[in-house]
Design a protein around this motif. Sequence first.
Motif, mmCIF file in Angstrom:
data_model
loop_
_atom_site.group_PDB
_atom_site.id
_atom_site.type_symbol
_atom_site.label_atom_id
_atom_site.label_comp_id
_atom_site.label_asym_id
_atom_site.label_seq_id
_atom_site.Cartn_x
_atom_site.Cartn_y
_atom_site.Cartn_z
ATOM 1 N N THR A 58 31.351 87.150 18.242
ATOM 2 C CA THR A 58 30.929 85.756 18.095
ATOM 3 C C THR A 58 29.561 85.522 18.732
ATOM 4 O O THR A 58 29.089 86.322 19.544
ATOM 5 C CB THR A 58 31.946 84.784 18.743
ATOM 6 O OG1 THR A 58 31.916 84.959 20.167
ATOM 7 C CG2 THR A 58 33.349 85.026 18.218
ATOM 8 N N LYS A 59 28.968 84.382 18.368
ATOM 9 C CA LYS A 59 27.656 84.010 18.904
ATOM 10 C C LYS A 59 27.716 83.823 20.420
ATOM 11 O O LYS A 59 26.841 84.300 21.156
ATOM 12 C CB LYS A 59 27.207 82.709 18.217
ATOM 13 C CG LYS A 59 25.878 82.168 18.713
ATOM 14 C CD LYS A 59 25.565 80.844 18.020
ATOM 15 C CE LYS A 59 24.339 80.190 18.651
ATOM 16 N NZ LYS A 59 24.053 78.870 18.045
ATOM 17 N N TRP A 60 28.767 83.124 20.895
ATOM 18 C CA TRP A 60 28.892 82.912 22.329
ATOM 19 C C TRP A 60 29.182 84.216 23.053
ATOM 20 O O TRP A 60 28.722 84.419 24.188
ATOM 21 C CB TRP A 60 29.991 81.893 22.624
ATOM 22 C CG TRP A 60 29.543 80.484 22.406
ATOM 23 C CD1 TRP A 60 29.934 79.629 21.418
ATOM 24 C CD2 TRP A 60 28.576 79.753 23.182
ATOM 25 N NE1 TRP A 60 29.284 78.422 21.520
ATOM 26 C CE2 TRP A 60 28.440 78.466 22.597
ATOM 27 C CE3 TRP A 60 27.812 80.066 24.313
ATOM 28 C CZ2 TRP A 60 27.589 77.501 23.111
ATOM 29 C CZ3 TRP A 60 26.957 79.097 24.821
ATOM 30 C CH2 TRP A 60 26.848 77.844 24.228
ATOM 31 N N MET A 77 28.028 87.114 22.135
ATOM 32 C CA MET A 77 26.727 87.786 22.203
ATOM 33 C C MET A 77 25.882 87.202 23.335
ATOM 34 O O MET A 77 25.212 87.933 24.079
ATOM 35 C CB MET A 77 25.990 87.636 20.866
ATOM 36 C CG MET A 77 24.679 88.416 20.790
ATOM 37 S SD MET A 77 23.798 88.102 19.243
ATOM 38 C CE MET A 77 24.958 88.774 18.055
ATOM 39 N N ALA A 78 25.957 85.862 23.493
ATOM 40 C CA ALA A 78 25.214 85.208 24.578
ATOM 41 C C ALA A 78 25.735 85.666 25.940
ATOM 42 O O ALA A 78 24.952 85.907 26.870
ATOM 43 C CB ALA A 78 25.344 83.688 24.449
#
Length: 328
Positions: free
Chosen positions: A190-192, A194-195
């Motif tokens: 997910t994007k989060w 990855m963050a």
Amino acid sequence: MLNEIIQSIPQVLIDGLTLGTVYAVIALGYTMVYGILELINFAHGEIFMTGAFIGTAILIVLTGIGWVSAVPAIVMLITVLLLTAIITGFIGMGIERVAYRPLRNAPRLIPLITAIGISFLLQDIVRFIAELKKGNFIVTGPSLFTDQILIKSSSISSIFNDASIKTSFVIVLVTAVVMMIGLDLFVNRTKWGMAMRAVAQDRETASLMSVNVNKVISITFFIGSALGGATGVLFAVQYGTIDPYIGFILGLKAFTAAVLGGIGNIRGAMLGGLLLGVMEMFASANLTLLTGGVLGAEYKDVFAFAILIIVLLFKPEGLLGKPVAEKV
């Protein structure tokens, strides 16, 4: 002696996996926070304990109004897990915002001492509330799953004894595995996620790349605390009786599991938890035999920690950890 040890293997594996999944999910909270902040959040064990009390309190209230008997047990468990996870997630976020964020640039020892202080604070708050409401800080919750299942392991080979499990074992194991797989997918897909990995690798560079570091750290604390709180509910369902001090020893062992697997490595925390649980149950079942009666089951922790020390002597970064150079 060898025959007796082999005969006990099926029951040891069942009990070890039950305990190991609890260690593994708690260890995830330690390893996620360490991976991003390089902080050993010793208050995480008390988040687990708080979740156990919150979940038990919800079950007691719902039992009192007759909902537990009217709703299927699995539906009730999922409801309590979700409610407890949300509450403990926000507690974790609050602790990070109030106690850790102002100390983010302080020497490493200061946040560590703060975490220990938060740990004692949560213990005493929960003990005070439990004694106020129940008159005793040792609480036994209602049983959702009481049936026993007999596993005919002797049919596989006559050398094994039959094993028995509570139906709650299956629920605990499946739920914990789902939580671990869900977290792994979240972090890696997910994007989060990855963050979170970006902030763990280099916080300053991530902030320059428009990553909201404070929000990522808050989400990390929310997820870790939510998982810890939900695991507390699973522990209460499996073992029945809880007290405000269960978080200390279980948290310490979960931290040990995280170190064994490789602190900062999510899959390593899972592996470390499962291994530690199985080793502990193996020692509990067989230590008397192995030492000729000199040491009893109460010395199981010595056995598990001795193996941990041996592993770390040869692989200091843990089983799945990678050697990392100190940042200067």
